[in-house]
Design an enzyme around this catalytic site. Sequence first.
Site, PDB file in Angstrom:
ATOM      1  N   ASP A 125       0.849  -1.197   0.000  1.00  8.83           N
ATOM      2  CA  ASP A 125       0.000   0.000   0.000  1.00  8.83           C
ATOM      3  C   ASP A 125       0.885   1.248   0.000  1.00  8.83           C
ATOM      4  OD1 ASP A 125      -2.160  -1.682   0.235  1.00  8.83           O
ATOM      5  OD2 ASP A 125      -2.341  -1.420   2.413  1.00  8.83           O
TER       6      ASP A 125
HETATM    7  N1  URA Z   1      -1.320  -5.881   3.878  1.00  8.85           N
HETATM    8  C1  URA Z   1      -1.773  -4.625   3.907  1.00  8.85           C
HETATM    9  O1  URA Z   1      -2.802  -4.346   4.500  1.00  8.85           O
HETATM   10  N2  URA Z   1      -1.076  -3.676   3.243  1.00  8.85           N
HETATM   11  C2  URA Z   1       0.077  -3.934   2.601  1.00  8.85           C
HETATM   12  O2  URA Z   1       0.685  -3.025   2.050  1.00  8.85           O
HETATM   13  C3  URA Z   1       0.543  -5.255   2.593  1.00  8.85           C
HETATM   14  C4  URA Z   1      -0.173  -6.216   3.237  1.00  8.85           C
END
Ligand code: URA
Length: 257
Positions: A125
Site C-alpha cells: 500500500d
Molecule cells: N497488507 C496490507 O494491508 N497492506 C500492505 O501493504 C501489505 C499487506
Amino acid sequence: MALIMKTAEYDCSIFERDIMSDIVRLDKYLADLSVGSRSEVKKYIKKGQVRVGNQVIKDVGYKVDTKREVVYFDNKQLEYNKYIYLMLNKPAGVVSATQDNLHKTVIDLIDKKYHRNIFPVGRLDKDTEGLLLITNDGKLAHDLLSPKKQIPKTYYAVIDGRVTSREVMEFEKGIKIDEDFTTLPSKLKILESGEASKVEITIYEGKFHQVKRMFEAVGMKVTYLKRISMASLELDASLELSSYRELTDDELRMLKA
Ligand code: URA
C-alpha cells in the site's frame, strides 16, 4: 506464452514482456552496460569500435539477440545481465506501480541505468514501508506471486489496541475478511502488548489490504506497517528508506530455490 492472472498483487502479462526483452537495440545494449551515454555509444558504433560475433556493426539500431549473440567493445567481450534484481526499502508515500499519473512510483526511486522493463513484485500500500523486490524477471515474479505457492510474507506492524493470545489463536485459524473469503492460517507474534501493540505477522496470500483487513476483522487498526521478509528474502536492515541494492548471489539463489 502470455500469462495473465489477476490478484491484488499481480495483474500483468509479465512473461510476455520478459520474452520480448531478449532483443535489444545495439545502442541501448551498450548504454545499459554503461559503456557510455546513448549519444556516446552511437559514436563508438559508427567508428567501428563494436563487434557482434566476428562482424563489426556500424548500424546503431542493430537488434542484438541477448541470448545468442556476443558483443565486443574495443575487442573486450561484454556481459549483458539480462535480469535485474533489486531490494528496495520502500518509503510511505510512493505507489507500487511502474507508472502513475498522480503519484511518485517505486520505479521513480530507481536509477535510470536499471530501467529495463523493471517492475515491483507485488504491491505494498502507499502508506506501507519495507521490502519490495524490483526485477524484470517475469518467471521469478510469477513464482513468488502465484497464489498456489503460498509464499510467506512477514510484516512488522503497530496496532492500535491490545493484541493478546486470543488474536494469535484467531489468526491461526484464519480470518474472515470478506463475505466469501477467509484467509489461510497466519502466524502472529506479539512483540509488545499494550494500548498500542507491536507485532510480527506472517501471511501466505496477497489480498488487497490483507493485514489491515485482518486486524479490522478483530476490531483493531493497523497504524504502521512494514514488510520485513518475503520467501527467503529479508529486508537488509542497513538500507535506509528509499534506498535499494542489488541482491547478492546467495539471496538470489535461495529465492529461486
Ligand atoms: N497488507 C496490507 O494491508 N497492506 C500492505 O501493504 C501489505 C499487506
